[in-house]
Design a protein around this motif. Structure first.
Motif, mmCIF file in Angstrom:
data_model
loop_
_atom_site.group_PDB
_atom_site.id
_atom_site.type_symbol
_atom_site.label_atom_id
_atom_site.label_comp_id
_atom_site.label_asym_id
_atom_site.label_seq_id
_atom_site.Cartn_x
_atom_site.Cartn_y
_atom_site.Cartn_z
ATOM 1 N N ILE A 17 0.861 -1.179 0.000
ATOM 2 C CA ILE A 17 0.000 0.000 0.000
ATOM 3 C C ILE A 17 0.898 1.229 0.000
ATOM 4 C CG2 ILE A 17 -1.752 1.322 1.235
ATOM 5 C CD1 ILE A 17 -2.780 -1.240 2.461
ATOM 6 N N PHE A 18 0.772 2.041 -1.032
ATOM 7 C CA PHE A 18 1.555 3.271 -1.085
ATOM 8 C C PHE A 18 0.965 4.332 -0.165
ATOM 9 C CE2 PHE A 18 3.364 2.248 -5.462
ATOM 10 C CZ PHE A 18 4.658 2.119 -4.983
ATOM 11 N N LEU A 19 1.827 5.015 0.547
ATOM 12 C CA LEU A 19 1.459 6.180 1.340
ATOM 13 C C LEU A 19 2.001 7.390 0.593
ATOM 14 C CD1 LEU A 19 2.561 4.885 4.868
ATOM 15 C CD2 LEU A 19 0.294 4.710 3.823
ATOM 16 N N THR A 20 1.122 8.287 0.147
ATOM 17 C CA THR A 20 1.608 9.367 -0.701
ATOM 18 C C THR A 20 0.712 10.599 -0.642
ATOM 19 O OG1 THR A 20 2.179 9.947 -2.972
ATOM 20 C CG2 THR A 20 0.358 8.415 -2.687
ATOM 21 N N ALA A 21 1.341 11.729 -0.821
ATOM 22 C CA ALA A 21 0.593 12.979 -0.977
ATOM 23 C C ALA A 21 0.317 13.242 -2.449
ATOM 24 C CB ALA A 21 1.389 14.128 -0.369
ATOM 25 N N MET A 22 0.820 12.353 -3.311
ATOM 26 C CA MET A 22 0.632 12.513 -4.761
ATOM 27 C C MET A 22 -0.683 11.842 -5.148
ATOM 28 S SD MET A 22 4.554 11.377 -5.601
ATOM 29 C CE MET A 22 4.374 11.407 -7.386
ATOM 30 N N ALA A 23 -1.694 12.630 -5.327
ATOM 31 C CA ALA A 23 -3.041 12.085 -5.504
ATOM 32 C C ALA A 23 -3.569 12.226 -6.921
ATOM 33 C CB ALA A 23 -4.001 12.777 -4.528
ATOM 34 N N GLU A 24 -2.711 12.588 -7.866
ATOM 35 C CA GLU A 24 -3.149 12.722 -9.252
ATOM 36 C C GLU A 24 -3.392 11.343 -9.877
ATOM 37 O OE1 GLU A 24 -3.865 15.532 -10.820
ATOM 38 O OE2 GLU A 24 -3.425 16.569 -8.924
ATOM 39 N N PRO A 25 -4.329 11.254 -10.838
ATOM 40 C CA PRO A 25 -4.610 9.957 -11.484
ATOM 41 C C PRO A 25 -3.369 9.305 -12.092
ATOM 42 C CG PRO A 25 -6.326 11.542 -12.035
ATOM 43 C CD PRO A 25 -5.273 12.299 -11.285
ATOM 44 N N GLU A 26 -2.479 10.107 -12.672
ATOM 45 C CA GLU A 26 -1.279 9.538 -13.275
ATOM 46 C C GLU A 26 -0.376 8.885 -12.232
ATOM 47 O OE1 GLU A 26 -0.193 9.033 -16.429
ATOM 48 O OE2 GLU A 26 -2.276 9.533 -16.882
ATOM 49 N N ASP A 27 -0.345 9.508 -11.017
ATOM 50 C CA ASP A 27 0.456 8.934 -9.942
ATOM 51 C C ASP A 27 -0.112 7.573 -9.528
ATOM 52 O OD1 ASP A 27 2.100 11.222 -9.842
ATOM 53 O OD2 ASP A 27 0.628 12.248 -8.588
ATOM 54 N N GLU A 28 -1.431 7.527 -9.406
ATOM 55 C CA GLU A 28 -2.080 6.268 -9.017
ATOM 56 C C GLU A 28 -1.888 5.205 -10.098
ATOM 57 O OE1 GLU A 28 -6.496 4.622 -7.689
ATOM 58 O OE2 GLU A 28 -6.059 6.782 -7.670
ATOM 59 N N LYS A 29 -2.015 5.611 -11.362
ATOM 60 C CA LYS A 29 -1.833 4.686 -12.485
ATOM 61 C C LYS A 29 -0.430 4.082 -12.454
ATOM 62 C CE LYS A 29 -2.039 4.576 -17.568
ATOM 63 N NZ LYS A 29 -0.607 4.377 -17.852
ATOM 64 N N LYS A 30 0.579 4.924 -12.225
ATOM 65 C CA LYS A 30 1.952 4.431 -12.201
ATOM 66 C C LYS A 30 2.149 3.422 -11.083
ATOM 67 C CE LYS A 30 6.791 5.851 -11.926
ATOM 68 N NZ LYS A 30 7.757 6.969 -11.853
ATOM 69 N N GLY A 31 1.617 3.726 -9.901
ATOM 70 C CA GLY A 31 1.763 2.811 -8.771
ATOM 71 C C GLY A 31 1.105 1.469 -9.015
ATOM 72 N N LEU A 32 -0.081 1.504 -9.607
ATOM 73 C CA LEU A 32 -0.787 0.248 -9.897
ATOM 74 C C LEU A 32 -0.029 -0.572 -10.940
ATOM 75 C CD1 LEU A 32 -4.470 1.518 -9.946
ATOM 76 C CD2 LEU A 32 -3.393 0.095 -8.178
ATOM 77 N N GLU A 33 0.539 0.114 -11.930
ATOM 78 C CA GLU A 33 1.313 -0.594 -12.948
ATOM 79 C C GLU A 33 2.542 -1.254 -12.347
ATOM 80 O OE1 GLU A 33 2.076 2.455 -15.784
ATOM 81 O OE2 GLU A 33 0.194 2.133 -16.887
ATOM 82 N N LEU A 34 3.086 -0.657 -11.291
ATOM 83 C CA LEU A 34 4.245 -1.245 -10.622
ATOM 84 C C LEU A 34 3.870 -2.432 -9.744
ATOM 85 C CD1 LEU A 34 6.213 1.981 -9.595
ATOM 86 C CD2 LEU A 34 6.876 0.302 -11.321
#
Length: 369
Positions: free
Chosen positions: A88-105
């Protein structure tokens, strides 16, 4: 359950964050339910994630000096040891692209900062439940796979024992021994393996086919069970009518194997080769063999290989009607059969394998040879 045992049975959560405040908050919220391990860098997180006992879940900050959370996630998912641990990522980066990148990883979820305690507790519980279910399925699949492999080994062993028992029965009636079966079986495998790179044969001799030839070779003379003792055990030359009866062992063998396959109600690959070998191993390259008088490549490859192995062993072995030949005598006769009795290319491969064939002959030597 005592307190120590209960604590040891709790899921382990690894928290990776460079902020002491966040680590303190995570520990305070979760330590009553889980075992908490905390590190303050990506490098330390990567090391801790691969250390036994492995964590059941990783809470991973994204923005850290040195290795970022994305770097750590990428490394963990690339390792067979840690790839199944949910992150589970803990992040202040809440943009859709940030979430997309994390899920792809390979991340399982995101929790945005500042951390909302009820959200953290609920999402950790959800991911741990999902991991427990996935672990259970993996364990079940591994158990079933191991069980299938075990049962397959058992069935293969039973099959091999049955084949050798039947083949030994035929050889015993012919005043031969089970070692003839072993020798010719290993000759066949050595010859087939040597022919794998030959342009004429490579398309027909993959590893699975060679295994089937090895398994089926002991049944080459199974039809001798149906030959009367007065002919089968005769110490001298056959009369013409006796030889005609003797020749039927090829057909008897093929038919016996066919009946067995019919009783199974399904085709079996090695039995297909066994039928070819039983029926065709007395055929000759020039068409002068039996039972069909086939010539050249009309003779199945399995039978052509078996013919070389069978004749070679027969020449080296003592029988009631002849003495055993020396290696030199046997090889000389085999050479004379090139292009007449034997497929020339198979005979050439045989001649190139003489040291290996001699080793097999010694390994399975008859005490009475």
């Amino acid at each position: 359950m005592d307190t120590v045992t209960e604590a040891a049975s709790r899921p382990t959560i690894l928290a990776v964050d460079d902020s002491p405040e966040n680590l303190w908050l995570i520990s305070g919220l979760l330590k009553s339910r889980y075992r908490i391990r905390m590190v303050n860098s990506g490098e330390a997180g990567l090391e801790a994630a691969g250390t036994e006992p492995l964590p059941d879940l990783i809470l991973l900050d994204v923005m850290m000096p040195g290795l970022s959370g994305h770097d750590v996630c990428r490394a963990l998912k690339a390792s067979p040891v840690t790839r199944h641990i949910p992150i589970i990522f803990l992040t202040a980066m809440a943009e859709p692209e940030d979430e997309k990148k994390g899920l792809e990883l390979g991340a399982a979820d995101f929790i945005t900062k500042p951390i909302n305690p009820p959200v953290l507790i609920a999402r950790v519980a959800t991911q741990l439940q999902a991991k427990a279910a996935a672990d259970f399925l993996r364990d079940q699949n591994a158990f079933l796979e191991n069980e299938v492999q075990r049962r397959t080994r058992e069935l293969t062993a039973i099959q091999d024992v049955t084949i050798h028992a039947l083949a030994s029965l035929a050889e015993t009636r012919d005043n031969e021994t089970g070692n003839h079966i072993r020798r010719t079986q290993h000759y066949v495998r050595a010859l087939a393996t040597a022919l794998q790179n030959h342009p004429r044969f490579r398309s027909q001799l993959d590893d699975a086919t060679i295994d089937s030839l090895f398994k089926s070779a002991p049944l080459h003379d199974i039809g001798k069970v149906g030959i009367p003792d007065s002919i089968l055990l005769k110490p001298g030359p056959f009369e013409p009518h006796e030889f005609e009866i003797m020749k039927t062992h090829t057909t008897l063998g093929r038919d016996a194997i066919q009946h067995a396959e019919d009783a199974l109600g399904m085709p079996v690959e090695f039995l297909a080769y066994a039928k070819e070998i039983a029926y065709g191993h007395q055929e000759k390259w020039d068409g002068s063999g039996y039972p069909q008088g086939l010539a050249g490549e009309a003779i199945p490859l399995s039978a052509r290989i078996m013919a070389v192995a069978d004749v070679y062993d027969a020449l080296l072995s003592r029988r009631v009607y002849k003495k055993a030949m020396s290696q030199e005598e046997a090889v000389a006769i085999m050479r004379e059969g090139r292009g007449r009795h034997f497929d020339p290319d198979i005979l050439d491969a045989f001649l190139g394998l003489l040291p290996e064939l001699e080793r097999i002959s010694r390994q399975f030597e008859d005490t009475s040879r």
